[in-house]
Design a protein around this motif. Structure first.
Motif, PDB file in Angstrom:
ATOM      1  N   ASP A  34       0.802  -1.223   0.000  1.00  0.00           N
ATOM      2  CA  ASP A  34       0.000   0.000   0.000  1.00  0.00           C
ATOM      3  C   ASP A  34       0.839   1.280   0.000  1.00  0.00           C
ATOM      4  OD1 ASP A  34      -1.713  -2.184   0.675  1.00  0.00           O
ATOM      5  OD2 ASP A  34      -3.178  -0.776   1.459  1.00  0.00           O
ATOM      6  N   ARG A  35       1.832   1.360   0.867  1.00  0.00           N
ATOM      7  CA  ARG A  35       2.594   2.608   0.981  1.00  0.00           C
ATOM      8  C   ARG A  35       3.340   2.928  -0.305  1.00  0.00           C
ATOM      9  NH1 ARG A  35       8.031   1.633   2.258  1.00  0.00           N
ATOM     10  NH2 ARG A  35       8.291   3.629   3.307  1.00  0.00           N
ATOM     11  N   VAL A  36       3.803   1.887  -1.002  1.00  0.00           N
ATOM     12  CA  VAL A  36       4.529   2.096  -2.255  1.00  0.00           C
ATOM     13  C   VAL A  36       3.558   2.354  -3.406  1.00  0.00           C
ATOM     14  CG1 VAL A  36       6.072   1.023  -3.946  1.00  0.00           C
ATOM     15  CG2 VAL A  36       6.528   0.778  -1.496  1.00  0.00           C
ATOM     16  N   LEU A  37       2.503   1.557  -3.489  1.00  0.00           N
ATOM     17  CA  LEU A  37       1.542   1.740  -4.576  1.00  0.00           C
ATOM     18  C   LEU A  37       0.838   3.088  -4.488  1.00  0.00           C
ATOM     19  CD1 LEU A  37       2.185  -1.230  -5.063  1.00  0.00           C
ATOM     20  CD2 LEU A  37      -0.257  -1.620  -5.496  1.00  0.00           C
ATOM     21  N   ASP A  38       0.608   3.577  -3.278  1.00  0.00           N
ATOM     22  CA  ASP A  38      -0.007   4.902  -3.134  1.00  0.00           C
ATOM     23  C   ASP A  38       0.845   5.970  -3.828  1.00  0.00           C
ATOM     24  OD1 ASP A  38      -2.224   4.040  -1.759  1.00  0.00           O
ATOM     25  OD2 ASP A  38      -1.537   4.707   0.213  1.00  0.00           O
ATOM     26  N   VAL A  39       2.153   5.883  -3.657  1.00  0.00           N
ATOM     27  CA  VAL A  39       3.056   6.854  -4.288  1.00  0.00           C
ATOM     28  C   VAL A  39       3.036   6.680  -5.809  1.00  0.00           C
ATOM     29  CG1 VAL A  39       5.459   7.591  -4.528  1.00  0.00           C
ATOM     30  CG2 VAL A  39       4.548   7.025  -2.266  1.00  0.00           C
ATOM     31  N   LEU A  40       3.120   5.444  -6.272  1.00  0.00           N
ATOM     32  CA  LEU A  40       3.125   5.180  -7.709  1.00  0.00           C
ATOM     33  C   LEU A  40       1.866   5.726  -8.380  1.00  0.00           C
ATOM     34  CD1 LEU A  40       4.364   1.450  -7.760  1.00  0.00           C
ATOM     35  CD2 LEU A  40       5.729   3.512  -8.181  1.00  0.00           C
ATOM     36  N   VAL A  41       0.734   5.398  -7.819  1.00  0.00           N
ATOM     37  CA  VAL A  41      -0.535   5.803  -8.426  1.00  0.00           C
ATOM     38  C   VAL A  41      -0.721   7.310  -8.349  1.00  0.00           C
ATOM     39  CG1 VAL A  41      -3.051   5.576  -8.270  1.00  0.00           C
ATOM     40  CG2 VAL A  41      -1.589   3.547  -8.024  1.00  0.00           C
ATOM     41  N   ASP A  42      -0.354   7.906  -7.226  1.00  0.00           N
ATOM     42  CA  ASP A  42      -0.469   9.354  -7.085  1.00  0.00           C
ATOM     43  C   ASP A  42       0.425  10.085  -8.080  1.00  0.00           C
ATOM     44  OD1 ASP A  42      -1.553  11.662  -5.518  1.00  0.00           O
ATOM     45  OD2 ASP A  42       0.568  11.991  -5.103  1.00  0.00           O
ATOM     46  N   ALA A  43       1.547   9.459  -8.454  1.00  0.00           N
ATOM     47  CA  ALA A  43       2.484  10.077  -9.394  1.00  0.00           C
ATOM     48  C   ALA A  43       2.130   9.774 -10.855  1.00  0.00           C
ATOM     49  CB  ALA A  43       3.900   9.609  -9.098  1.00  0.00           C
ATOM     50  N   GLY A  44       1.043   9.030 -11.072  1.00  0.00           N
ATOM     51  CA  GLY A  44       0.563   8.846 -12.439  1.00  0.00           C
ATOM     52  C   GLY A  44       0.618   7.450 -13.006  1.00  0.00           C
ATOM     53  N   VAL A  45       1.105   6.469 -12.260  1.00  0.00           N
ATOM     54  CA  VAL A  45       1.125   5.088 -12.748  1.00  0.00           C
ATOM     55  C   VAL A  45      -0.304   4.563 -12.818  1.00  0.00           C
ATOM     56  CG1 VAL A  45       1.813   2.716 -12.182  1.00  0.00           C
ATOM     57  CG2 VAL A  45       3.454   4.592 -11.944  1.00  0.00           C
ATOM     58  N   ARG A  46      -0.636   3.920 -13.918  1.00  0.00           N
ATOM     59  CA  ARG A  46      -1.999   3.441 -14.123  1.00  0.00           C
ATOM     60  C   ARG A  46      -2.089   1.923 -14.214  1.00  0.00           C
ATOM     61  NH1 ARG A  46      -2.725   7.121 -11.840  1.00  0.00           N
ATOM     62  NH2 ARG A  46      -3.425   9.181 -12.493  1.00  0.00           N
ATOM     63  N   SER A  47      -0.966   1.244 -13.991  1.00  0.00           N
ATOM     64  CA  SER A  47      -0.984  -0.218 -14.024  1.00  0.00           C
ATOM     65  C   SER A  47       0.154  -0.761 -13.174  1.00  0.00           C
ATOM     66  CB  SER A  47      -0.854  -0.717 -15.461  1.00  0.00           C
ATOM     67  OG  SER A  47      -1.052  -2.107 -15.527  1.00  0.00           O
ATOM     68  N   VAL A  48      -0.197  -1.623 -12.234  1.00  0.00           N
ATOM     69  CA  VAL A  48       0.788  -2.247 -11.350  1.00  0.00           C
ATOM     70  C   VAL A  48       0.581  -3.756 -11.385  1.00  0.00           C
ATOM     71  CG1 VAL A  48       1.639  -2.472  -8.985  1.00  0.00           C
ATOM     72  CG2 VAL A  48       0.870  -0.244  -9.820  1.00  0.00           C
ATOM     73  N   GLU A  49       1.672  -4.471 -11.538  1.00  0.00           N
ATOM     74  CA  GLU A  49       1.643  -5.937 -11.514  1.00  0.00           C
ATOM     75  C   GLU A  49       2.174  -6.404 -10.163  1.00  0.00           C
ATOM     76  OE1 GLU A  49       4.468  -9.442 -13.334  1.00  0.00           O
ATOM     77  OE2 GLU A  49       4.065  -7.702 -14.610  1.00  0.00           O
ATOM     78  N   VAL A  50       1.291  -6.926  -9.328  1.00  0.00           N
ATOM     79  CA  VAL A  50       1.731  -7.500  -8.054  1.00  0.00           C
ATOM     80  C   VAL A  50       2.084  -8.964  -8.305  1.00  0.00           C
ATOM     81  CG1 VAL A  50       0.482  -5.897  -6.589  1.00  0.00           C
ATOM     82  CG2 VAL A  50      -0.669  -7.972  -7.365  1.00  0.00           C
ATOM     83  N   THR A  51       3.174  -9.425  -7.711  1.00  0.00           N
ATOM     84  CA  THR A  51       3.721 -10.726  -8.092  1.00  0.00           C
ATOM     85  C   THR A  51       3.462 -11.809  -7.057  1.00  0.00           C
ATOM     86  OG1 THR A  51       5.874 -10.312  -7.073  1.00  0.00           O
ATOM     87  CG2 THR A  51       5.567  -9.518  -9.327  1.00  0.00           C
TER      88      THR A  51
END
Length: 220
Positions: A34-51
C-alpha cells in the motif's frame, strides 16, 4: 493468426493500454504494497503488476483492486500454474502476466475473457502465445536484446503487441516505445529500494520521470 482468434482476443485494460507503463511490484511482504503503490498511483502510474513471489499477494489482492479501482489496474504477475490463474480470475484481476510460454495458461485465460501477457524470448515462443489469443507478449528478459527487436518481430508478425520486461531503465523505456512496444514493464530501475524502506520522495521523482517518458514527454 485466424480471424476467430483475433476476434476473441481479450484486450489489455484501458488504463494499462493508455498509460503504456506497467510497474512490477515485487515486495517482501504483501503488507508493504500500500505505501509504495499509493506513491506510484499518485504520481501517475496506471498499471501495477503485483507478483506471486510476494507471500500473501492473493489474500491482499481484492483490497488492492478495490483501493485503486478506476485509477489503476492491479494485475497479477508470475502466474505459472492453472490453479494460480483461476485464483486470479476469481479475485477479479484485470489482467495476468506469466514469465513462461504456456499454451494451457493462454487458452484458459482467453476462454475466461481475461487478458494475459505471456513471456518468451524467441520468435517461436512469442508467436505461439500471440497466435493463441494473448493480449500482448512479454519479451523477457528484455535486457538480453535491444529495443530494435520489437521492429524485427513486426516483420513476420506485423500485428504483434510487445511488452519488454527485465532490465528496462528510463532510456530503455523510451527506446522500446519508439520501436513500437505497446507498453514497458519496469521494476528495479523505477522502484529502487522503495520496498526496503527507501525514500518515498525519491520514488515519486523516479516515477514521474518514467510516466512522462511513457506518455511521450521528456526523459529528465
Amino acid at each position: 493468426m485466424t480471424g476467430e482468434t483475433a476476434a476473441s482476443r481479450p484486450a489489455l485494460p484501458t488504463l494499462t493500454r493508455d498509460g503504456r507503463l506497467v510497474v512490477v511490484a515485487r515486495a517482501q511482504r504483501a503488507e508493504d504494497y500500500d505505501r509504495v503503490l499509493d506513491v506510484l498511483v499518485d504520481a501517475g502510474v496506471r498499471s501495477v503488476e503485483v507478483t506471486l513471489t510476494t507471500p500473501g499477494t492473493f489474500e491482499r489482492l481484492p483490497a488492492l483492486i478495490e483501493r485503486y479501482r478506476g485509477t489503476a489496474d492491479i494485475g497479477v504477475g508470475t502466474v505459472t500454474s492453472t490453479d494460480q490463474l483461476q485464483r486470479a480470475i476469481d479475485a477479479g484481476a484485470p489482467y495476468v502476466v506469466t514469465p513462461v510460454t504456456s499454451a494451457e495458461l493462454v487458452e484458459t485465460a482467453v476462454a475466461a475473457g481475461l487478458p494475459i501477457v505471456p513471456g518468451g524470448l524467441t520468435p517461436t515462443e512469442l508467436f505461439a502465445s500471440w497466435s493463441r489469443g494473448a493480449a500482448a507478449v512479454k519479451v523477457f528478459p528484455a535486457g538480453q536484446v535491444s529495443a530494435g527487436y520489437a521492429k524485427d518481430l513486426r516483420g513476420p508478425f506485423p500485428d504483434i503487441r510487445v511488452v519488454p520486461s527485465g532490465g528496462v531503465d528510463l532510456d530503455g523505456a523510451r527506446a522500446w516505445l519508439e520501436a513500437g512496444a505497446v507498453a514497458v514493464s519496469v521494476g528495479g530501475p523505477l522502484l529502487g529500494d522503495a520496498f526496503a524502506g527507501g525514500d518515498l520522495g525519491a520514488l515519486r521523482e523516479r516515477t514521474v520521470r518514467f510516466v512522462e517518458v511513457c506518455a511521450g514527454g521528456p526523459a529528465s
